[in-house]
Design a protein around this motif. Sequence first.
Motif, PDB file in Angstrom:
ATOM      1  N   LEU A 112       1.464   9.190  -6.122  1.00  0.00           N
ATOM      2  CA  LEU A 112       1.965  10.545  -5.889  1.00  0.00           C
ATOM      3  C   LEU A 112       2.968  10.947  -6.963  1.00  0.00           C
ATOM      4  O   LEU A 112       2.960  12.080  -7.453  1.00  0.00           O
ATOM      5  CB  LEU A 112       2.610  10.626  -4.499  1.00  0.00           C
ATOM      6  CG  LEU A 112       3.103  11.990  -4.060  1.00  0.00           C
ATOM      7  CD1 LEU A 112       1.936  12.957  -3.931  1.00  0.00           C
ATOM      8  CD2 LEU A 112       3.822  11.873  -2.734  1.00  0.00           C
ATOM      9  N   LEU A 151       0.821  -1.212   0.000  1.00  0.00           N
ATOM     10  CA  LEU A 151       0.000   0.000   0.000  1.00  0.00           C
ATOM     11  C   LEU A 151       0.856   1.265   0.000  1.00  0.00           C
ATOM     12  O   LEU A 151       0.552   2.233  -0.716  1.00  0.00           O
ATOM     13  CB  LEU A 151      -0.949  -0.002   1.200  1.00  0.00           C
ATOM     14  CG  LEU A 151      -2.124  -0.960   1.111  1.00  0.00           C
ATOM     15  CD1 LEU A 151      -2.934  -0.955   2.404  1.00  0.00           C
ATOM     16  CD2 LEU A 151      -3.015  -0.611  -0.060  1.00  0.00           C
ATOM     17  N   ALA A 160       0.873   4.014  -3.006  1.00  0.00           N
ATOM     18  CA  ALA A 160       0.611   5.430  -2.731  1.00  0.00           C
ATOM     19  C   ALA A 160       1.750   6.299  -3.251  1.00  0.00           C
ATOM     20  O   ALA A 160       1.520   7.379  -3.819  1.00  0.00           O
ATOM     21  CB  ALA A 160       0.406   5.645  -1.229  1.00  0.00           C
TER      22      ALA A 160
END
Length: 103
Positions: free
Chosen positions: A49, A41, A45
């Motif tokens: 980004l 995770l 992420a």
Amino acid sequence: MTQAFGLFLVPFHLGQQLSAPEPALHPSRKKIIQVLQLGVLVNLAAMLLTLVSIETIVGGLLLKTLSKPFDGKVLQTSLSNVEEANLKAALAKVQTEQEVHAA
């Protein structure tokens, strides 16, 4: 802050536990899966980004490019006299070679 730093060290601690010779010291399967899920995770992420930041940069550059008025002129560079003479000599040589091959 210390909790976040501790979270960073969890995979290393698990690695040490898994390399222990005694099976009793190994972490549970559930703990390993939780750490791996958290790692996946966090990586997803970070990739999201990164993609958003790349899109922002490209969008800004595109906006700058499209906001400039286009007058139809091609960018011209000035050649020095020597470069211009060399270019003309090279073109003349190519033309001569083409004429020889055509005949």
